[in-house]
Every structure is written in C-alpha cells, then in structure tokens.
Scaffold this motif. Structure first.
Motif, PDB file in Angstrom:
ATOM      1  N   ILE A 106       0.853  -1.183   0.000  1.00 63.99           N
ATOM      2  CA  ILE A 106       0.000   0.000   0.000  1.00 63.99           C
ATOM      3  C   ILE A 106       0.890   1.234   0.000  1.00 63.99           C
ATOM      4  N   ALA A 107       0.277   2.386  -0.267  1.00 58.08           N
ATOM      5  CA  ALA A 107       1.077   3.613  -0.314  1.00 58.08           C
ATOM      6  C   ALA A 107       0.252   4.808   0.138  1.00 58.08           C
ATOM      7  N   LEU A 108       0.931   5.732   0.808  1.00 54.86           N
ATOM      8  CA  LEU A 108       0.356   7.011   1.205  1.00 54.86           C
ATOM      9  C   LEU A 108       0.834   8.052   0.194  1.00 54.86           C
ATOM     10  N   LEU A 109      -0.096   8.617  -0.581  1.00 52.99           N
ATOM     11  CA  LEU A 109       0.250   9.533  -1.659  1.00 52.99           C
ATOM     12  C   LEU A 109      -0.578  10.817  -1.556  1.00 52.99           C
ATOM     13  N   ILE A 110      -0.087  11.851  -2.231  1.00 52.28           N
ATOM     14  CA  ILE A 110      -0.803  13.128  -2.322  1.00 52.28           C
ATOM     15  C   ILE A 110      -1.470  13.205  -3.684  1.00 52.28           C
ATOM     16  N   GLU A 111      -2.755  13.557  -3.699  1.00 51.11           N
ATOM     17  CA  GLU A 111      -3.397  13.797  -4.979  1.00 51.11           C
ATOM     18  C   GLU A 111      -2.826  15.062  -5.614  1.00 51.11           C
ATOM     19  N   PRO A 112      -2.816  15.159  -6.953  1.00 55.21           N
ATOM     20  CA  PRO A 112      -3.477  14.252  -7.903  1.00 55.21           C
ATOM     21  C   PRO A 112      -2.662  12.996  -8.175  1.00 55.21           C
ATOM     22  N   ILE A 113      -3.393  11.870  -8.378  1.00 58.20           N
ATOM     23  CA  ILE A 113      -2.774  10.613  -8.780  1.00 58.20           C
ATOM     24  C   ILE A 113      -3.585  10.033  -9.934  1.00 58.20           C
ATOM     25  N   SER A 114      -2.966   9.120 -10.664  1.00 56.76           N
ATOM     26  CA  SER A 114      -3.672   8.401 -11.719  1.00 56.76           C
ATOM     27  C   SER A 114      -4.548   7.350 -11.054  1.00 56.76           C
TER      28      SER A 114
END
Length: 293
Positions: A144-152
C-alpha cells in the motif's frame, strides 16, 4: 537466473572485493570467483572491471544490480506472504510507501493499533517521491502507499484520509515575506522559486496562481523537500511545499500558507487486482473502520 547467483553477485558488488564477499557469504574465495565467472559467461557480458585492487560495476553490472535488488526483495516478500498464508494468526510484514505529509501521523496511529492488537505483525516503510513509490507499488514491492493527490486513479483503489494537506511557500525567516501571515499569487512573481520536479504538482501550483512557467523565476526543482531546506535557509530560493513535509525541521525557515487556500487530499492506495495477503487486507479494513467511525 538463480536467486543464489544474484545474492553472490550483489555481495561482490557491495563489497567490491571477492575475498570480503566470500567471507560474508560463508563460502571460499575460489568458489565465489568461479561462480561469478560462470555467471558472466552465461550472460555473455562483463559485470565487473578491476581498478586499484577493487571491483567496479560495468554499465551492464549496474543495470543488473538494480534488477537483482528488486528480484530479491520480491522473492523475500513472496516467502513472507506464503508463510503468512500458512498461519491463521495475523503476522508478517506490511510494506508501505509514504510521501512527506501531515497524514503520516494518521498512518502511524493505525499502525500502532494494528501492532498492539497483533504483536506478530511488523512493517517496512519506504519513503520517497510519488514516482518512486508508484513504481515499487506497480512492481509488487509495496503493498500500500500514502500519496498526495493528484494521482492516476485508473490502476488503484484508494481511501481518502481525513486531514487535508495544505500547500504554501517555504521561506527563510530572514526573507522579506517572512512576516506575512500568508502569500498571494502576486507576491510570488519575481521571487526565486524552487519547485517540485513532479509535473502534476507543478500544474497544481500554476493553476492556483494562474501562472505561466515562463513568467516565474524558477531557479531549481526537487524531488524531496528535505533536500532543499538548507537552500531555503540560505535564501537561494523559496520552495513550493506542503506544510506537513516541513513541520519542526528547523527554526530557520517558515511556512506561509497560500491565500486563497490550496489544499489537496492525502490518500491510501493499493493496486487494483493485486493479491494482498490476509494481514494487509486486515490493515486496510482497520483503516476503513477508523474512517467510518
């Protein structure tokens, strides 16, 4: 290509010396030399060159080293997941990619609760840029991953975390803007800027300020904000940054929020169609329950 040979190759690449690598692997030096020589012959390339009594990787060797590290990490992960499958009790490791953000505090709380309830569960956190993390997620090296939008969004499931991430300008405490409560778009014109190298983040910034890139004084770009804090301290430039990425780093810099506010979501993502082990699925479900509470 045998896992054993990849381990031998990586040991030699890291030690830069056959004798030291053989000691580390608990095999004889002639055995390791023969294995590496036969490995090179089977690949029909030279993996090492000798210089000043050390072994250095060739271009082919450098490429193989990166791939070997990925293969061995995946091999270890598969072994761990199979062990988990055989064990009804939640155990094993959760591999998590994490960007620099305020929401990492929420993730920490979720991990604390998971480990308290299931003491045999461990975790491995990989910190990096969104691009680095997504690449590892796609290869199955992260769960899993913690990301900041925007993402695909096409390839990933996601959970939106509760805390919004606020964008602003990171400046030296001696910068002429430092006494402002916030920063307007017109304040930024002419200021030497250090921006994220990620195009989606640049587009977000340009859209907020209705900027054209050629009208801004961009002196540099970065992948991780940690690398530019000293540049901001020394007034090389002001950095476009998330508030959470700079909290409590130093008293020589100041975060100035944008006005009007620019906020984005922090999301927890995992690849659609991926075969997640029981422990990872339980962790995701634990987060879902927390978000619904």
């Amino acid at each position: 290509m045998e896992i054993r040979l990849l381990k031998y190759f990586l040991a030699v690449a890291e030690e830069q010396n056959i004798t030291q690598a053989a000691k580390r692997l608990h095999i004889t030096q002639p055995t390791l030399s023969r294995q590496i020589r036969e490995f090179e012959e089977s690949l029909q390339v030279n993996l090492f060159i000798r210089k000043n009594k050390k072994l250095y990787l060739t271009e082919s060797g450098t490429y193989l080293k990166k791939k070997a590290e990925e293969i061995l990490a995946l091999d270890e992960k598969v072994e761990q997941e199979f062990a988990n499958y055989q064990n009804k009790m939640l155990s094993g490791q959760i591999s998590i990619g994490c960007v620099e953000a305020n929401s990492s505090h929420f993730l920490s709380k979720m991990l604390e609760e998971m480990i308290t309830n299931h003491p045999q569960v461990t975790f491995n956190i990989f910190s990096g840029t969104s691009n680095d993390i997504v690449e590892k997620l796609d290869k199955g090296l992260l769960d899993i991953a913690l990301l900041i939008e925007p993402i695909s969004e096409g390839n990933y499931n996601k959970l939106i975390l509760p805390e919004k991430e606020e964008w602003g300008l990171l400046v030296s405490t001696e910068h002429y803007l430092a006494n402002r409560p916030n920063v307007l778009a017109e304040d930024i014109l002419g200021v030497p800027l250090i921006c994220s190298s990620r195009k989606a983040v640049q587009d977000l910034f340009f859209s907020w300020g209705k900027f054209n890139e050629e009208n801004l004084n961009i002196v540099g770009k970065y992948n991780l904000i940690f690398n530019v804090i000293s540049l901001v301290e020394n007034k090389v430039g002001a950095a476009f940054s998330l508030k959470g990425a700079t909290t409590n780093r130093t008293n020589k810099i100041k975060f100035l929020p944008f006005e009007p506010k620019l906020e984005t979501n922090c999301v927890l993502v995992w690849k659609k169609g991926s075969l997640l082990n029981t422990t990872v699925r339980a962790f995701i479900q634990h987060i879902k329950y927390a978000l619904e509470a």
